[in-house]
Design a protein around this motif. Structure first.
Motif, short mmCIF file in Angstrom:
data_model
loop_
_atom_site.label_atom_id
_atom_site.label_comp_id
_atom_site.label_asym_id
_atom_site.label_seq_id
_atom_site.Cartn_x
_atom_site.Cartn_y
_atom_site.Cartn_z
N PRO A 53 1.19 -1.35 0.04
CA PRO A 53 -0.18 0.14 0.25
C PRO A 53 0.78 1.38 0.12
CG PRO A 53 -0.27 -1.44 2.03
CD PRO A 53 0.92 -1.90 1.26
N VAL A 54 0.82 1.86 -0.14
CA VAL A 54 1.27 3.50 -0.68
C VAL A 54 0.08 5.02 -0.64
CG1 VAL A 54 3.01 2.87 -2.41
CG2 VAL A 54 0.47 3.82 -3.16
N THR A 55 0.42 5.39 0.14
CA THR A 55 -0.28 7.05 0.36
C THR A 55 -0.82 7.59 -0.88
OG1 THR A 55 1.74 8.61 1.05
CG2 THR A 55 0.86 7.66 3.12
N VAL A 56 -1.57 8.46 -0.54
CA VAL A 56 -1.92 8.89 -2.08
C VAL A 56 -1.19 9.89 -2.81
CG1 VAL A 56 -3.44 10.77 -1.01
CG2 VAL A 56 -4.29 10.22 -3.44
N GLU A 57 -0.36 10.63 -1.80
CA GLU A 57 0.83 11.73 -2.29
C GLU A 57 1.62 10.46 -3.04
OE1 GLU A 57 -0.95 11.44 1.01
OE2 GLU A 57 -2.07 13.45 0.91
N GLU A 58 2.20 9.92 -2.64
CA GLU A 58 3.05 8.86 -2.76
C GLU A 58 2.72 8.80 -4.23
OE1 GLU A 58 5.45 6.31 1.54
OE2 GLU A 58 3.63 5.80 0.10
N TYR A 59 1.42 7.67 -4.30
CA TYR A 59 1.13 7.59 -5.94
C TYR A 59 0.63 8.13 -6.57
CZ TYR A 59 -1.84 5.14 -9.09
OH TYR A 59 -2.80 4.30 -9.91
N ARG A 60 0.26 9.58 -6.19
CA ARG A 60 0.61 10.64 -7.30
C ARG A 60 2.00 11.03 -7.74
NH1 ARG A 60 -0.19 15.15 -3.92
NH2 ARG A 60 -2.73 13.70 -3.68
N LYS A 61 2.98 11.42 -6.85
CA LYS A 61 4.19 11.54 -7.51
C LYS A 61 4.98 10.30 -8.33
CE LYS A 61 5.78 13.32 -3.09
NZ LYS A 61 7.34 13.60 -2.38
#
Length: 211
Positions: free
Chosen positions: A33-41
């Protein structure tokens, strides 16, 4: 999106047509799992292309404007927050012994000496000796962690003589390959810290390990 990604502890499980992020899965149920911020980057590294080929991208949709709505500005460069090494601190068991050692090896006088602390400066590097009488010297010998100081190749022999005179322990097992990584001397100070005098540059080091 038609609804918030999360309401309290309940995810919407809605998939974003823009980036394909799914709240409740990518940030919770996925194997990594990743945070939305990590996914966005990660998504932006691939130029932020419209992900869902089954839905038409809105005619007036603009990536930069959408991101600005959530305080993400693509036109603003990320600037490094670290300007340089501020200082280096060594814990020492005997302040007088350590001060004498660094005077002899580096050829500089301390800026300040107190019973519990001493300050040195050389070539723009500021380092501190901090008294820690209960320090266990053997612990530091288990690691390759070290600090390297850049020196000229023609000064290597002089520095080796200084080290021997000061009673430094030369670590022969750590020496570099002089044909690839240039010359160096690994040594330990009286408290077991591993230090190095090194003649190479970063680019030379990278070239050596790229082969």
């Amino acid at each position: 999106m038609d609804e918030p990604q999360w309401e309290g502890d309940a995810p919407s499980y809605e998939i974003c047509s823009c980036c394909f992020f799914q709240a409740g899965f990518d940030d919770d149920g996925a194997s990594e799992p990743v945070t939305v911020e990590e996914y966005r980057k990660s998504w932006l590294r691939y130029k932020g292309t419209w992900a869902n080929f089954l839905t038409r991208r809105p005619e007036n949709w603009d990536l930069r404007e959408q991101l600005k709505n959530i305080d993400v500005d693509l036109d603003k460069e990320d600037k490094p927050v670290i300007r340089s090494i501020g200082h280096i601190t060594f814990s020492v068991a005997d302040m007088e012994r350590a001060v004498i050692f660094y005077i002899h090896v580096f050829g500089v006088q301390p800026l300040l000496v107190r019973p519990n602390i001493a300050y040195f400066e050389s070539a723009g590097i500021w380092w501190t000796l901090n008294l820690q009488e209960n320090m266990v010297k053997e612990e530091s010998k288990q690691s390759y962690t070290h600090i390297a100081f850049s020196v000229k190749e023609e000064d290597i022999e002089t520095l080796q003589a200084r080290l021997l005179k000061a009673g430094a322990t030369i670590e022969e097992s750590h020496q570099h390959n002089p044909n690839g990584e240039n010359k160096s001397i690994y040594f330990r100070d009286p408290d077991g810290h591993l230090l190095e005098f090194h003649t190479g540059t970063l680019e030379q080091q990278l070239d050596y390990y790229r082969r």
